[in-house]
Design an enzyme around this catalytic site. Sequence first.
Site, PDB file in Angstrom:
ATOM      1  N   ASP A  45       0.849  -1.170   0.029  1.00 36.92           N
ATOM      2  CA  ASP A  45      -0.101  -0.053   0.094  1.00 36.92           C
ATOM      3  C   ASP A  45       0.736   1.378  -0.002  1.00 36.92           C
ATOM      4  OD1 ASP A  45      -2.134  -1.651   0.055  1.00 36.92           O
ATOM      5  OD2 ASP A  45      -2.950  -0.966   2.002  1.00 36.92           O
ATOM      6  N   HIS A  89       1.585  -9.522   1.677  1.00 37.62           N
ATOM      7  CA  HIS A  89       0.771  -7.991   1.807  1.00 37.62           C
ATOM      8  C   HIS A  89       1.564  -6.642   2.302  1.00 37.62           C
ATOM      9  CE1 HIS A  89      -2.453  -5.533   0.698  1.00 37.62           C
ATOM     10  NE2 HIS A  89      -2.795  -5.047   1.824  1.00 37.62           N
ATOM     11  N   ASP A  91       4.452  -6.316   6.166  1.00 35.33           N
ATOM     12  CA  ASP A  91       5.355  -7.013   7.210  1.00 35.33           C
ATOM     13  C   ASP A  91       4.351  -7.336   8.337  1.00 35.33           C
ATOM     14  OD1 ASP A  91       5.174  -4.427   7.737  1.00 35.33           O
ATOM     15  OD2 ASP A  91       7.619  -4.089   8.006  1.00 35.33           O
ATOM     16  N   GLY A  92       3.247  -6.569   8.439  1.00 41.03           N
ATOM     17  CA  GLY A  92       2.336  -7.046   9.406  1.00 41.03           C
ATOM     18  C   GLY A  92       1.686  -8.207   9.460  1.00 41.03           C
ATOM     19  N   ASP A 100      -5.724  -7.126  -2.742  1.00 37.99           N
ATOM     20  CA  ASP A 100      -5.428  -5.656  -2.918  1.00 37.99           C
ATOM     21  C   ASP A 100      -4.013  -5.464  -3.515  1.00 37.99           C
ATOM     22  OD1 ASP A 100      -7.051  -6.818  -0.680  1.00 37.99           O
ATOM     23  OD2 ASP A 100      -7.141  -4.757   0.165  1.00 37.99           O
ATOM     24  N   ARG A 170     -14.560  -5.071  -2.824  1.00 37.30           N
ATOM     25  CA  ARG A 170     -13.553  -4.141  -2.939  1.00 37.30           C
ATOM     26  C   ARG A 170     -12.091  -4.839  -3.227  1.00 37.30           C
ATOM     27  NH1 ARG A 170     -13.683   0.411   0.267  1.00 37.30           N
ATOM     28  NH2 ARG A 170     -11.912  -0.143   1.650  1.00 37.30           N
ATOM     29  N   ILE A 172     -11.811  -7.705  -4.675  1.00 34.14           N
ATOM     30  CA  ILE A 172     -12.082  -8.290  -6.103  1.00 34.14           C
ATOM     31  C   ILE A 172     -11.690  -7.180  -7.275  1.00 34.14           C
ATOM     32  CG2 ILE A 172     -13.388  -9.569  -7.781  1.00 34.14           C
ATOM     33  CD1 ILE A 172     -14.162 -10.919  -5.241  1.00 34.14           C
ATOM     34  N   GLY A 173     -12.242  -6.080  -6.718  1.00 33.34           N
ATOM     35  CA  GLY A 173     -12.307  -4.935  -7.744  1.00 33.34           C
ATOM     36  C   GLY A 173     -10.824  -4.379  -8.207  1.00 33.34           C
ATOM     37  N   THR A 287     -10.999  -3.279   5.356  1.00 33.64           N
ATOM     38  CA  THR A 287     -11.028  -4.189   6.121  1.00 33.64           C
ATOM     39  C   THR A 287      -9.930  -5.415   5.792  1.00 33.64           C
ATOM     40  OG1 THR A 287     -12.511  -5.960   7.276  1.00 33.64           O
ATOM     41  CG2 THR A 287     -12.688  -5.389   4.844  1.00 33.64           C
TER      42      THR A 287
END
Length: 323
Positions: A45, A89, A91-92, A100, A170, A172-173, A287
């Site tokens: 992200d 996704h 490192d958390g 995503d 979202r 999947i979007g 989420t």
Amino acid sequence: VLLSGVHQTYLINIDESYLEYIRGWVESNMDDQGHVLNHDPVCLDDIQPGILLFPLYDHFGSPRYKTGLDQLADDLEAYPKNDEGGFWHNDGVPRQMWLDGLYMGGPMMVEYGTRFGRRNLVDEAVRQALLMQKKTRVPETGLWRHAYDPDRKEPWADPATGLSPEYWGRSIGWVPMAVVNELELLPQSHPGREDLRNLVRDLLTAVCHYQGPDGRWWQVLDKVGQEGNWPENSCTCLFVAAICKAVDQDILDKTYLEAASKGYEGVIKSLEWRGEDLLIGDICVGTGPGSYEEYCQRPTSINDMHGVGAFLLMCAGMERVRA
């Protein structure tokens, strides 16, 4: 994501104020040499906003923007993978693959690799998309689960498959939106090109089976009308934008624009005004993976930037196909 939507708006109206708006935010997150600040190199992200540096570099020509791109490309080159080769996704949530992430990392890798001669980044982006499809797609529906835990340790992970239990709209979007963006830049001769086209066609065809009665798609995609579930605007906007690009790229037949138009109208009819302020509601604040009840009980936010960005991407997409 919001600023990516602003950039698409700029490409249509060529109003320099939009580009300056993007530039202001980017400059606030770079030092004088062009190094990116305020980001975690093991968080997809945090890397995603690097996509904004390409148009700024092209328009303004500052070598600082290339410095930032180089830094983020190196982050992606060294990005950690699980034993199956999938990007974490962040490192958390080490080792977990979330849908995503394909949007957050893939287009950046393809554009950088194509423009600056690092073919390995292009190949890796293609491989990540196809690996995510292999791990998360459920044959019975053609839809993809939100996340995959290769260790099967998370409370949400199916002990046999490692998959989360629901199809979050979202998440999947992001997938077809990422891949159609990659296909715009992927060399015609790339051996994975047809696989990516098939991925988009397969997923969007499946998605269109679950469109809600007002044209919008729902928070939990396959449970339209079920108690607790609700129409969600950000995923609807992403699906409409992706369908428009898929039609433009001859991945989908033009008849799919009917579904896109219904989705667009469904979002437009849900909007409200407060004076001159446009209010985009029915946007999930975000989420992690979880149960049906957890997805349904997530709060919504008016003008959450996920939704406003997706709304701008949708409007730009519809403007192009209607032109």
